[in-house]
Design a protein around this motif. Structure first.
Motif, short mmCIF file in Angstrom:
data_model
loop_
_atom_site.label_atom_id
_atom_site.label_comp_id
_atom_site.label_asym_id
_atom_site.label_seq_id
_atom_site.Cartn_x
_atom_site.Cartn_y
_atom_site.Cartn_z
N CYS A 1 -21.51 139.71 -40.05
CA CYS A 1 -22.17 141.01 -40.37
C CYS A 1 -23.07 141.37 -39.40
O CYS A 1 -23.25 142.60 -39.16
N ALA A 2 -23.87 140.41 -39.12
CA ALA A 2 -25.10 140.66 -38.22
C ALA A 2 -24.64 141.01 -36.71
O ALA A 2 -25.12 141.68 -35.97
N LEU A 3 -23.43 140.26 -36.28
CA LEU A 3 -23.20 140.18 -34.98
C LEU A 3 -22.11 141.45 -34.63
O LEU A 3 -21.94 141.94 -33.48
N VAL A 4 -21.22 141.74 -35.83
CA VAL A 4 -20.32 142.84 -35.36
C VAL A 4 -20.96 144.04 -35.18
O VAL A 4 -20.31 144.92 -34.39
N VAL A 5 -22.08 144.43 -35.83
CA VAL A 5 -22.54 145.95 -35.40
C VAL A 5 -22.90 146.10 -33.97
O VAL A 5 -22.75 146.95 -33.20
N PRO A 6 -23.85 144.96 -33.47
CA PRO A 6 -23.85 145.06 -32.05
C PRO A 6 -22.84 144.80 -30.98
O PRO A 6 -22.73 145.67 -30.14
N ALA A 7 -21.78 144.26 -31.54
CA ALA A 7 -20.77 144.09 -30.81
C ALA A 7 -19.71 145.28 -30.82
O ALA A 7 -19.35 145.87 -29.88
N LEU A 8 -19.87 146.12 -32.01
CA LEU A 8 -19.21 147.29 -31.84
C LEU A 8 -20.10 148.41 -30.89
O LEU A 8 -19.37 149.08 -30.13
N ALA A 9 -21.33 148.44 -30.88
CA ALA A 9 -22.02 149.09 -29.91
C ALA A 9 -21.79 148.89 -28.45
O ALA A 9 -21.65 149.84 -27.68
N VAL A 10 -21.62 147.72 -28.29
CA VAL A 10 -21.59 147.20 -26.86
C VAL A 10 -20.31 147.37 -26.28
O VAL A 10 -19.88 147.73 -25.14
N ALA A 11 -19.15 146.72 -26.99
CA ALA A 11 -17.94 146.36 -26.58
C ALA A 11 -16.87 147.50 -27.13
O ALA A 11 -15.76 147.64 -26.48
N GLY A 12 -17.19 148.08 -28.35
CA GLY A 12 -16.16 148.73 -28.83
C GLY A 12 -15.30 148.03 -29.99
O GLY A 12 -15.07 146.96 -29.81
N ALA A 13 -14.43 148.65 -30.84
CA ALA A 13 -13.72 147.86 -31.90
C ALA A 13 -12.78 147.20 -31.23
O ALA A 13 -12.53 145.99 -31.61
N PRO A 14 -11.77 147.85 -30.33
CA PRO A 14 -10.63 146.86 -29.89
C PRO A 14 -11.03 145.74 -29.24
O PRO A 14 -10.57 144.38 -29.25
N VAL A 15 -11.99 145.71 -28.41
CA VAL A 15 -12.56 144.57 -27.51
C VAL A 15 -13.16 143.46 -28.61
O VAL A 15 -13.00 142.31 -28.52
N ALA A 16 -14.17 144.16 -29.45
CA ALA A 16 -14.86 143.21 -30.33
C ALA A 16 -13.68 142.42 -31.32
O ALA A 16 -13.98 141.27 -31.37
N LEU A 17 -12.77 143.09 -31.66
CA LEU A 17 -11.80 142.43 -32.34
C LEU A 17 -11.09 141.36 -31.47
O LEU A 17 -10.83 140.05 -32.21
N VAL A 18 -10.69 141.50 -30.32
CA VAL A 18 -10.21 140.34 -29.31
C VAL A 18 -11.35 139.33 -29.46
O VAL A 18 -11.05 138.01 -29.18
N GLY A 19 -12.55 139.60 -29.05
CA GLY A 19 -13.61 138.70 -29.18
C GLY A 19 -13.64 137.57 -30.44
O GLY A 19 -13.95 136.72 -30.32
N VAL A 20 -13.34 138.42 -31.60
CA VAL A 20 -13.30 137.64 -32.88
C VAL A 20 -12.12 136.83 -32.74
O VAL A 20 -12.39 135.75 -33.14
#
Length: 888
Positions: A242-261
């Motif tokens: 929960c803490a990391l997804v929010v900045p990841a969304l802002a930096v990389a966007g949902a698709p890239v963040a999802l692949v990062g997960v």
């Protein structure tokens, strides 16, 4: 074939998966000798046949002593030579569980964003249901197949689960991004028609949750003696997500963040694979998968693989975006101009239109960017119905626009002679990346002008905080139609359209000031009437006369049949006779229709106009409320306790909604969607409860322990947790005014508190767990009664102060919510360990039902009632807890 020594095994298990499943002796290989090899269902487990050949411990060739057939209590385990429960859990196992749990939660959050963009924002709610259903199905599968899983090493099962999780996450991302527009039909009703392909998308989206749920179910079943410790790592991993997804969304966007997960899931698989007897195969596979996914995250966007290609039936290859940017709660896209001429442009305007660009949020909510060379270019904006207040009050000193967006309403104010305009815009992408960034020159530096001040803040929070007074305060079509990052049924919550919000806005008006609010009604959505109800409630709360303080003017909305744009004007001091005459004249000049003017008898032109007139003029508030309750649509004033402005269904419509489709839910009447989710959730719970009994052939009844009590308690815990969690998200989203803030505060604090409770309260015995259940119920009741007034008193604080208040409210509750479930797992493991995956599945399945119930209760009875329902559930669990926790 020799098995490794238990005392030297890096993953010493603390509980069996079942009465005949792996026992505390060995993670790496079989612990119960069998005369024949087991059957391996499915291609994944079939592949394990070739992966289970190396049975020797990497540090010794000595055989292990025969394992015990069932789990012993921690003290007995220690006395017999085993490690005490919890003390011997290897770090790799705990970290692996935390990483898998974090990936599951992060995937759920990110899918709400992708569903909101690619399908429709209403379907973001399905992410919660899919996550819980997938987890529950995995637990059910482990329960049914536990005999076939006996010979598989725990590390192998966990690593395979994490590996499948990684691949499934990336696959779902690619499927959603490349969704073909013909999946949703054609015509104006393209996003509401369920199709086989749409069902396939949602079914595929359960795969990551099934894979992650499988790994977690195996871990908790085989190490159930250490369930509190393991559960604390599970919740800590979810909190970190929960803490990391929010900045990841802002930096990389949902698709890239999802692949990062997915990359993180592959790392978890690599960590777990190194302890597996099949490490020679699983380790390189996990490593290669992680590298491939990392390459996809890095190279996918330039290659177009991780860009939105199809959204809501629109093929973006045919309409290429000029700009597309993600942040934590939206996708902002700029498209070429589409000939938009305003929400309610006067038919009498025949002047020029400057060049425009189309700015959309989540590929739905729209505003425009206007090429500005001089204010003469903005003349068209002053002829829109939403700018009517400036014709009544020309040349105002100070104007305020809530939801400034691309600046159309700011332009209307300037073109009407306003000397200074303040705009509040919640989305920093629109302000910084668009208006002050790439399109600064195109918009003539609108947001850099000396007579314009733009504040990046939620409009409600700004109204509470600012000390400025405005001659006109304007809200025009400020609905984003975008889901929150939390995904908690973000169909209709809106902190701007409540009685308390309107009181806040009226308090910001200068003497003689006017509040102007515009929104659209459809054939089955009476928005004009509900706006009038809100205006009346706010005026009455301030001691004014609504019959003199309200005026409503209308025009057809963007040419759609049966749709009407209503502009509700509110002047707390009351409109003078001269102002009423002026409004009447202006409406006639611009060919608008005056639906209600103080002191005027106007024949209704549209069906809801009669309702609008009665709301504005009825002197009997109780009688008016009783009459409104008889109408087919609920147009009563929304409040901070029921902030669902666009939801106008009644609970009696639930059976009808099951058989309906249509476009109504696109704009907020989500009972059509929610009713079907409720039925599916109920069926899933019934299957999870009943199907194991059928498949077990009565064996579950003969197992030691009280089956009905176990199932009832974990069901109550699953439902009650979701009732409380969703109610808190809904309540604090209004208070904090920002979806990202709500996610960060509520889920992060709740899960961290739960991790602490699982670690420190659950192992302390029956009394401690019962105390936690009692405190959970008591705190939920207290929040239901006192949270509203407490939050209202802190509404004017800066964000840091509001966040601190929210954290203080949530943390104690999270501490006690995390203790009961792992304590139940540990207790049941001592007497019926084969039941653990079943209980895991039932808890997840009832969580789906709890999320639906929470939404239904909040929509129809209020958020406070949802908290009360959660409190009742926890207090009911308290009555059962001693029977479950102390049964021998």
């Amino acid at each position: 074939m020799r098995t490794p020594r238990a005392g030297r095994d890096p993953f010493p298990p603390r509980a069996p998966l079942g009465a005949r499943l792996a026992s505390p002796g060995d993670l790496r290989g079989p612990t119960l000798p069998r005369r024949r090899r087991p059957r391996y269902p499915g291609p994944v487990l079939a592949a394990l046949r070739g992966l289970e050949r190396d049975r020797r411990h990497p540090l010794t060739d000595e055989p292990a002593p025969p394992p015990a057939p069932s789990l012993a209590p921690p003290a007995e385990a220690t006395a017999s030579g085993g490690a005490p429960a919890g003390a011997a859990l290897p770090l790799a196992l705990r970290v692996g569980v935390g990483l898998v749990a974090g990936c599951v939660v992060a995937t759920e959050i990110l899918l709400t964003r992708l569903f909101s963009v690619a399908v429709w924002y209403h379907f973001a709610f399905f992410a919660i249901s899919l996550a819980l259903l997938g987890t529950g199905a995995a637990g059910f599968g482990v329960h049914v197949a536990q005999r076939r899983l006996e010979r598989a090493a725990s590390a192998t099962l966990l690593a395979v689960g994490a590996l499948v999780l990684a691949v499934a996450i990336a696959a779902v991302a690619l499927v959603l991004l490349g969704t073909s527009p013909d999946w949703f039909g054609v015509g104006f009703d393209p996003f509401t028609r369920p199709t086989a392909r749409l069902a396939l998308v949602f079914a595929a989206a359960t795969a990551p949750f099934a894979a992650g749920g499988f790994a977690l179910a195996v871990a908790f079943a085989r190490y159930s003696g250490d369930a509190p410790l393991l559960y604390s790592w599970d919740l800590a991993g979810a909190a970190a997500a929960c803490a990391l997804v929010v900045p990841a969304l802002a930096v990389a966007g949902a698709p890239v963040a999802l692949v990062g997960v997915a990359v993180v899931a592959a790392a978890a698989a690599l960590l777990l694979a190194r302890a597996s007897p099949s490490r020679r195969v699983l380790t390189p596979v996990a490593a290669v998968t992680g590298v491939a996914l990392a390459a996809l995250a890095a190279l996918g966007p330039p290659a177009g693989l991780l860009r939105v290609q199809h959204a809501k039936g629109i093929d973006l290859k045919l309409v290429p975006p000029e700009l597309m940017r993600w942040n934590s709660f939206s996708l902002v896209t700029v498209l070429p101009g589409m000939g938009f001429k305003g929400w309610g442009l006067s038919p009498r305007y025949h002047g020029p239109f400057p060049e425009q660009k189309t700015l959309v949020i989540d590929m739905n909510a729209m505003t425009t960017l206007t090429r500005l060379r001089s204010l003469e270019d903005a003349r068209f904006a002053s002829h829109d119905l939403s700018a009517l207040a400036y014709r009544l009050r020309p040349g105002v000193e100070r104007a305020c626009v809530i939801g400034a967006g691309g600046g159309k309403d700011v332009l209307a104010a300037l073109a009407s002679g306003a000397r200074h305009v303040t705009g509040a815009e919640v989305n920093p992408l629109i302000v910084e990346e668009v208006m002050r960034g790439q399109y600064r020159d195109f918009t003539g530096g609108l947001y850099a002008r000396d007579d314009v001040t733009i504040v990046v803040e939620d409009g409600r929070a700004f109204a509470r905080r600012t000390t400025d007074r405005f001659d006109v305060l304007l809200l025009s079509m400020v609905d984003t139609s975008a889901s929150t990052a939390a995904g908690a049924y973000a169909l209709t919550e809106n902190s701007l359209y409540t009685r308390e919000a309107f009181v806040d806005f009226l308090s910001r008006l200068a003497p003689g000031g006017v509040l102007s609010v515009s929104s659209a009604s459809l054939a089955d959505l009476a928005v004009g009437a509900r706006l009038t109800s809100l205006a009346r409630a706010a005026v009455v709360a301030r001691g004014g006369d609504p019959a003199r303080a309200i005026a409503v003017v209308q025009t057809p909305w963007v040419g759609l049949p049966g749709s009407v744009l209503s502009n509700v004007l509110v002047k707390p001091d009351g409109f003078t006779e001269a102002e009423v005459a002026s409004l009447e004249r202006i409406a006639a000049e611009l060919d608008f229709h005056a639906a209600y003017l103080p002191g005027r008898a106007i024949p209704p032109r549209w069906l809801e106009n009669g309702v609008i007139s009665r709301i504005a003029t009825d002197r009997d508030g109780a009688g008016l409320a009783a009459w409104l309750a008889t109408l087919p649509l609920d147009v009563s004033p929304t409040t901070d306790d029921r902030p669902f402005f666009f939801y106008q269904n009644r609970i009696a419509h639930l059976p009808i909604a099951l058989a309906l489709g249509g476009a109504a839910h696109m704009f907020g009447n989500g009972l059509v969607v929610l009713s079907k989710v409720a039925v599916l959730a109920l069926l899933a719970v019934l299957l999870l409860l009943g199907l194991p009994l059928v498949l077990a052939g009565g064996r579950a009844h003969r197992a030691r322990g009280g089956l009905p009590s176990d199932l009832t308690l974990v069901s109550l815990l699953g439902v009650s947790f979701m009732l409380v969690e969703i109610a808190l998200i809904q309540r604090l989203s209004v208070f904090l005014g920002h979806p990202t803030s709500t996610l960060s505060v509520v889920l992060l604090v709740l899960l961290l508190g739960g991790a602490a409770g699982a670690r420190w309260i659950a192992p302390r015995g029956v009394r401690a767990v019962q105390l936690a259940l009692g405190l959970a119920g008591a705190q939920a009741l207290l929040l239901a009664v006192f949270a509203g007034p407490l939050l209202a008193s802190g509404g004017a604080l800066p964000f840091a102060g509001r966040a601190a208040i929210s954290g203080i409210l949530v943390a104690p509750l999270g501490l006690v919510l995390g203790a009961p479930f792992p304590a139940v797992l540990a207790a049941v493991a001592r007497r019926a360990p084969e039941r653990l995956p079943w209980l895991w599945a039932v808890n997840a399945g009832t969580g789906v039902l709890g999320s639906v119930l929470a939404t239904l209760i909040s929509l129809h009875a209020g958020i406070g009632a949802t908290l009360v329902a959660g409190a009742v559930g926890y207090l009911g669990g308290l009555t059962l807890s001693r029977r479950v926790l102390t049964r021998p």
